[in-house]
Structures are given as structure tokens and as C-alpha cells.
Write an enzyme that holds these catalytic residues in place. Structure first.
Site, PDB file in Angstrom:
ATOM      1  N   GLY A  30      -2.192  20.306  -1.703  1.00  0.00           N
ATOM      2  CA  GLY A  30      -3.330  19.639  -2.342  1.00  0.00           C
ATOM      3  C   GLY A  30      -2.900  18.572  -3.327  1.00  0.00           C
ATOM      4  CB  ALA A  31      -2.666  17.283  -6.210  1.00  0.00           C
ATOM      5  CG  HIS A  33      -0.050  11.623  -2.765  1.00  0.00           C
ATOM      6  ND1 HIS A  33       0.712  11.340  -1.653  1.00  0.00           N
ATOM      7  CD2 HIS A  33       0.544  12.700  -3.356  1.00  0.00           C
ATOM      8  CE1 HIS A  33       1.739  12.175  -1.594  1.00  0.00           C
ATOM      9  NE2 HIS A  33       1.656  13.023  -2.610  1.00  0.00           N
ATOM     10  CG  HIS A  36      -0.568  14.830   0.711  1.00  0.00           C
ATOM     11  ND1 HIS A  36      -0.748  14.590  -0.626  1.00  0.00           N
ATOM     12  CD2 HIS A  36       0.322  15.854   0.791  1.00  0.00           C
ATOM     13  CE1 HIS A  36      -0.016  15.433  -1.331  1.00  0.00           C
ATOM     14  NE2 HIS A  36       0.655  16.211  -0.502  1.00  0.00           N
ATOM     15  CE  LYS A 149       8.432  12.751  -3.291  1.00  0.00           C
ATOM     16  NZ  LYS A 149       8.597  14.149  -3.582  1.00  0.00           N
ATOM     17  CG  MET A 184       2.564   7.514  -3.207  1.00  0.00           C
ATOM     18  SD  MET A 184       1.037   7.266  -2.314  1.00  0.00           S
ATOM     19  CE  MET A 184       0.850   5.512  -2.575  1.00  0.00           C
ATOM     20  NE  ARG A 187       6.373  19.629  -9.151  1.00  0.00           N
ATOM     21  CZ  ARG A 187       6.624  20.137  -7.940  1.00  0.00           C
ATOM     22  NH1 ARG A 187       6.820  19.334  -6.913  1.00  0.00           N
ATOM     23  NH2 ARG A 187       6.684  21.449  -7.767  1.00  0.00           N
TER      24      ARG A 187
HETATM   25  P1  AMP Z   1       3.133  18.878  -0.681  1.00  0.00           P
HETATM   26  O1  AMP Z   1       1.654  18.875  -0.872  1.00  0.00           O
HETATM   27  O2  AMP Z   1       3.883  18.213  -1.787  1.00  0.00           O
HETATM   28  O3  AMP Z   1       3.678  20.236  -0.303  1.00  0.00           O
HETATM   29  O4  AMP Z   1       3.410  17.947   0.577  1.00  0.00           O
HETATM   30  C1  AMP Z   1       2.813  18.189   1.815  1.00  0.00           C
HETATM   31  C2  AMP Z   1       3.465  17.306   2.859  1.00  0.00           C
HETATM   32  O5  AMP Z   1       3.293  15.938   2.499  1.00  0.00           O
HETATM   33  C3  AMP Z   1       4.992  17.542   2.959  1.00  0.00           C
HETATM   34  O6  AMP Z   1       5.374  17.490   4.317  1.00  0.00           O
HETATM   35  C4  AMP Z   1       5.552  16.382   2.184  1.00  0.00           C
HETATM   36  O7  AMP Z   1       6.853  16.006   2.579  1.00  0.00           O
HETATM   37  C5  AMP Z   1       4.552  15.291   2.520  1.00  0.00           C
HETATM   38  N1  AMP Z   1       4.598  14.223   1.503  1.00  0.00           N
HETATM   39  C6  AMP Z   1       4.490  14.373   0.168  1.00  0.00           C
HETATM   40  N2  AMP Z   1       4.649  13.174  -0.445  1.00  0.00           N
HETATM   41  C7  AMP Z   1       4.866  12.268   0.532  1.00  0.00           C
HETATM   42  C8  AMP Z   1       5.130  10.855   0.546  1.00  0.00           C
HETATM   43  N3  AMP Z   1       5.189  10.146  -0.578  1.00  0.00           N
HETATM   44  N4  AMP Z   1       5.312  10.256   1.734  1.00  0.00           N
HETATM   45  C9  AMP Z   1       5.268  10.966   2.896  1.00  0.00           C
HETATM   46  N5  AMP Z   1       5.036  12.288   2.950  1.00  0.00           N
HETATM   47  C10 AMP Z   1       4.844  12.948   1.789  1.00  0.00           C
END
Ligand code: AMP
Length: 279
Positions: A30-31, A33, A36, A149, A184, A187
Site C-alpha cells: 500500500g501507500a 505511488h 506500483h 527497485k 519512488m 517511505r
Molecule cells: P512495496 O509496496 O514496497 O512492497 O512494493 C510492492 C512492489 O512494488 C514491489 O515489487 C516493489 O519492488 C515495487 N516497487 C516499489 N517501488 C517501485 C518503484 N519505484 N519502481 C518500480 N517498482 C517499485
């Protein structure tokens, strides 16, 4: 967009897509951007139905404070998901995923789990592996999308799928960045104005590393990076290393015929940011 909070209701809906239909899946915390959303858009393009999960997985946090402060904004997330025409949001509770056993399985993934984030965040990848495996079993996706990322996480999920023989194809997606280069991340909203400005050093450093890699030794590059960060009072460098993309082991000499990447983790105040670049 349909929103499900229970496994049963989600699976009942997805049962109508059995057969030749392709189910795309994007697990998130979540949160949301644009990073995602880029994964979700890819899933929508390549599948008949796309499921996004939002679940802040407690077992992958080695630091309780980080878990408590992890940004949450479900109503904004729903608006963003609807803006890209996402089909399904799965937003379960911890009880739904873990029943009454909030524990991780231990994974041995050819040592990938012991490098970098695995070394600095004790138990992190056991938590990630546990929740992703569980979510794969629930959603039963044809394709799942992960961001570069978190490059180590992407390679770990690929290995986990290979070892467990789960029938899902894993797709790695490029890193989406802010206009000034900062990768992105959910956090990032926790950075104050000054920290946000300072954080641009991370990607600037990685870009310079990519240039230096053509002419300098890995040792010279590593020393240069640590020197750059020692000048900055707001930030502390947790690690910088150049590693093989497949084994994730750090390398000290440039290897022909294998791809490598530079990886970095930085603390700005109590906010931890990671990034990487292919070389
Ligand atoms: P998270 O919500 O941080 O667990 O991320 C969920 C998915 O989004 C994971 O596969 C991350 O690698 C991907 N993700 C997060 N930030 C980015 C970004 N800036 N660019 C591409 N994928 C991202």
C-alpha cells in the site's frame, strides 16, 4: 473495482476465471505511488483480470518502529487503483493471512537470502517468502509483477518459485523515479524537506558509479562512494556494493560475461532507503 477482505470471497470471484483466462497479480504494502501503478498497468495489459493486494506484512519487518511508522492510506490507494482501472483489490487482515500463527517459514534459496538486505535485516526474506508464497497460493496467478527497485527481492521470488514449483511467471519491472532521480518508495513521504533534498545524492551517486565502472576498479569505486557519504551529516551509508545479478554475491573484480549491479542502502534519520543500478 471489486474489493475483497477474505480469502473465500476473493477465491469465489476468481473461480470464474479458471480455464484459459490469465490472472495477473501485484502484491504491495500500500501507500501506492507511480512505481506500483506501473506494475499494475503492465498486469492489466497482459492479463484477463488483475489483482492487487495491499497487506503490510508484519513478519518482514525486523524493526517494530519501521512497521508502526509504515505509511498507510487506503482511501487514496483505492482512488489510485480505480484511476488505472484495476479489477480487484485484495486487502486482508493479518489474521486472514496468518490465522493465529504470526510466524515465518525459513527459506533456503541458494544463499540469495543471506546477501545485502538479508544480512542487514534479520528474518526479512523469511517474512517476504512466507507472505508471497501464501498470496500466490490464494490468488493462483498466471503472472506476477515485481519491481527491480527491490532487485534482491525479485531474484529471491524467482528462486522461490523455481524451488517450490509454483506455476506462476515472475516479471521484473523497471524502477520508476521522481523527476530528480530518487527511486519512488512508500517511505519517501516520511522524508522532511531537507532530507528529501539530500536524498537525491543516492541516485546521483549510482549514476556516477555507472560511469566510473568503465575506468576504475571496484575497490576505487567503493572507496569513492563511502567518501561521498561521509561528507553528508544527515545520511549514513549502510552498505554499497557491486554484485553479480544472479548470485547477488559482491564481486571485487569485473567479470566478463556476467551482469552486475550496484546496490546501496542509506539511512536518513530513521528512514531507510534502498536503490540499485545495472552496470
Ligand atoms: P512495496 O509496496 O514496497 O512492497 O512494493 C510492492 C512492489 O512494488 C514491489 O515489487 C516493489 O519492488 C515495487 N516497487 C516499489 N517501488 C517501485 C518503484 N519505484 N519502481 C518500480 N517498482 C517499485
Amino acid at each position: 473495482m471489486l474489493i475483497f477482505e477474505t480469502i473465500k470471497s476473493l477465491q469465489l470471484y476468481l473461480s470464474s476465471f479458471l480455464g484459459d483466462n490469465k490472472i495477473g497479480f501485484v502484491p504491495t504494502m500500500g501507500a501506492l505511488h507511480q512505481g506500483h501503478l506501473s506494475l499494475i498497468q503492465k498486469s492489466i495489459e497482459e492479463n484477463d483480470v488483475s489483482v492487487v493486494s495491499i497487506f503490510v506484512n508484519p513478519t518482514q519487518f525486523n524493526n517494530q518502529d519501521d512497521l508502526l511508522k509504515y505509511p498507510k492510506n487506503l482511501s487514496k490507494d483505492i482512488t489510485l487503483l480505480e484511476s488505472v482501472s484495476c479489477d480487484v483489490l485484495f486487502a486482508p487482515s493479518a489474521d486472514e493471512i496468518y490465522k493465529n500463527k504470526l510466524e515465518s517459514e525459513a527459506f533456503v534459496l541458494d544463499g540469495l537470502e543471506n546477501q545485502m538486505e538479508g544480512r542487514y535485516r534479520n528474518g526479512h526474506f523469511d517474512g517476504v517468502g512466507t507472505v508471497v508464497k501464501r498470496l500466490f497460493e490464494i490468488v493462483n496467478p498466471t503472472n506476477a509483477y515485481f519491481g527491480e527497485k527491490d532487485f534482491q527481492q525479485l531474484q529471491i521470488i524467482r528462486k522461490l518459485v523455481e524451488k517450490t514449483e509454483l506455476k506462476v511467471t515472475i516479471h521484473g519491472c523497471e524502477i520508476i523515479r521522481e523527476a530528480d532521480g530518487l527511486a519512488m518508495s512508500s517511505r519517501n513521504v516520511r522524508l522532511n524537506k531537507n532530507q528529501r533534498q539530500e536524498s537525491t545524492v543516492i541516485y546521483k551517486t549510482l549514476r556516477k558509479v555507472k560511469r566510473l565502472f568503465l575506468t576504475k576498479s571496484i575497490q576505487e569505486i567503493t572507496e569513492w562512494v563511502s567518501n561521498e557519504f561521509s561528507k553528508n551529516a544527515e545520511m549514513s551509508l549502510e552498505y554499497f556494493l557491486i554484485a553479480d545479478e544472479q548470485t547477488l554475491k559482491s564481486i571485487n573484480t569485473k567479470e566478463l560475461n556476467s551482469s552486475c549491479r550496484a546496490f546501496i542502502a542509506v539511512n536518513i534519520g530513521d528512514i531507510r532507503l534502498i536503490d540499485n543500478i545495472n552496470l
